[in-house]
Enzyme design. Structure first.
Site, short mmCIF file in Angstrom:
data_model
loop_
_atom_site.label_atom_id
_atom_site.label_comp_id
_atom_site.label_asym_id
_atom_site.label_seq_id
_atom_site.Cartn_x
_atom_site.Cartn_y
_atom_site.Cartn_z
N ASP A 1 -5.08 1.16 10.45
CA ASP A 1 -6.91 0.46 11.12
C ASP A 1 -6.46 -0.19 12.32
O ASP A 1 -6.92 1.28 13.27
CB ASP A 1 -6.59 -0.44 9.58
CG ASP A 1 -8.52 -0.21 9.22
OD1 ASP A 1 -8.87 -0.53 10.41
OD2 ASP A 1 -8.69 -0.21 7.94
N GLY B 1 0.79 -0.64 0.20
CA GLY B 1 -0.22 -0.17 0.46
C GLY B 1 0.88 1.34 0.22
O GLY B 1 0.39 2.57 -0.59
C1 PRP Z 1 -2.85 -2.68 5.05
C2 PRP Z 1 -2.90 -1.35 4.68
C3 PRP Z 1 -1.61 -1.76 6.44
C4 PRP Z 1 -3.04 -2.61 7.04
C5 PRP Z 1 -3.18 -1.24 8.16
O1 PRP Z 1 -2.31 -3.23 4.15
O2 PRP Z 1 -1.42 -1.44 3.97
O3 PRP Z 1 -0.22 -1.95 6.03
O4 PRP Z 1 -3.31 -3.35 5.94
O5 PRP Z 1 -4.05 -2.05 8.70
P1 PRP Z 1 -3.91 -2.54 10.55
O6 PRP Z 1 -3.68 -1.68 10.98
O7 PRP Z 1 -5.32 -2.70 10.60
O8 PRP Z 1 -3.15 -3.63 10.43
P2 PRP Z 1 -2.76 -4.96 3.69
O9 PRP Z 1 -2.72 -6.18 4.31
O10 PRP Z 1 -4.94 -4.89 2.75
O11 PRP Z 1 -2.37 -4.88 2.16
P3 PRP Z 1 -1.40 -4.03 0.88
O12 PRP Z 1 -0.61 -3.40 1.79
O13 PRP Z 1 -0.43 -4.58 0.42
O14 PRP Z 1 -2.81 -3.61 0.43
#
Ligand code: PRP
Length: 190
Positions: free
Chosen positions: A114, A54
């Site tokens: 998040d 991300g």
């Molecule tokens: C998303 C985002 C963060 C994480 C945040 O990654 O990029 O790394 O979730 O969420 P949290 O605070 O609940 O841990 P994701 O796992 O969707 O992978 P990506 O970055 O490849 O989209």
């Protein structure tokens, strides 16, 4: 594949941060970060760690606005898969060589905070391997969804609990390439 595809924008409810707003936010963050590390770079290595996937667009734009000597590392985490809800387990891949991070000032760079599980786990790992400091920079902060306490050092925007895409953020790996941040239509993911 969507056989009715015309434009990615057809799947969006609204744009919440335009390209211009994101650019001003990046200028502000770069200034804050430069001020914070200006002195310490004289003594220690400054390392930015991009949490993939991300953060790839955010960090690319951010580092080009930093007037500081710094190294950039990448690692990959995932906890959502194709779901809109965190699985609760954070998988980490491609962790950098720990020797290169010992005694460094580490700045973890995320697209969105998040539940906090990803940054909580990463902060613990970087402290354990002997980083001098571990700070957090996130483009977006969604405090309503927090499960684990996290202190943010550099924050782009605070957002409500809506499903956002663009500027690196995806749904099912799509929409990362939008140059702005938008709310995805509910019908796309429900
Ligand atoms: C998303 C985002 C963060 C994480 C945040 O990654 O990029 O790394 O979730 O969420 P949290 O605070 O609940 O841990 P994701 O796992 O969707 O992978 P990506 O970055 O490849 O989209």
């Amino acid at each position: 594949m969507n056989s009715n595809f015309k434009s990615l924008s057809q799947d969006l409810e609204s744009v919440i941060f335009s390209e211009a707003e994101i650019d001003s936010m990046l200028d502000r963050l770069a200034k804050e970060i430069t001020e914070r590390y200006r002195e310490s770079v004289l003594e220690r290595k400054f390392v930015l760690v991009s949490v993939l996937k991300g953060s790839f667009i955010f960090i690319a734009d951010l580092v080009r606005k930093l007037d500081l000597p710094c190294e950039v590392f990448f690692l990959r985490t995932s906890s959502y898969g194709s779901s809109t809800v965190s699985s609760g387990t954070v998988n980490v891949e491609g962790f950098p060589d720990a020797d290169k991070l010992k005694n460094a000032d580490v700045l973890l760079v995320e697209d969105i905070l998040d539940s906090g599980r990803t940054l909580y786990k990463l902060s613990e790992i970087f402290r354990t391997i002997g980083a001098h400091s571990v700070r957090i920079c996130t483009m977006l902060d969604k405090p309503a969804r927090r499960v684990v306490p996290i202190e943010v050092d550099f924050k782009g925007f605070e957002v409500e609990d809506q499903f956002l895409v663009g500027f690196g953020l995806d749904y099912n790996e799509i929409y990362r390439n939008l140059p702005y941040i938008a709310v995805l239509k509910k019908e796309i993911y429900s």
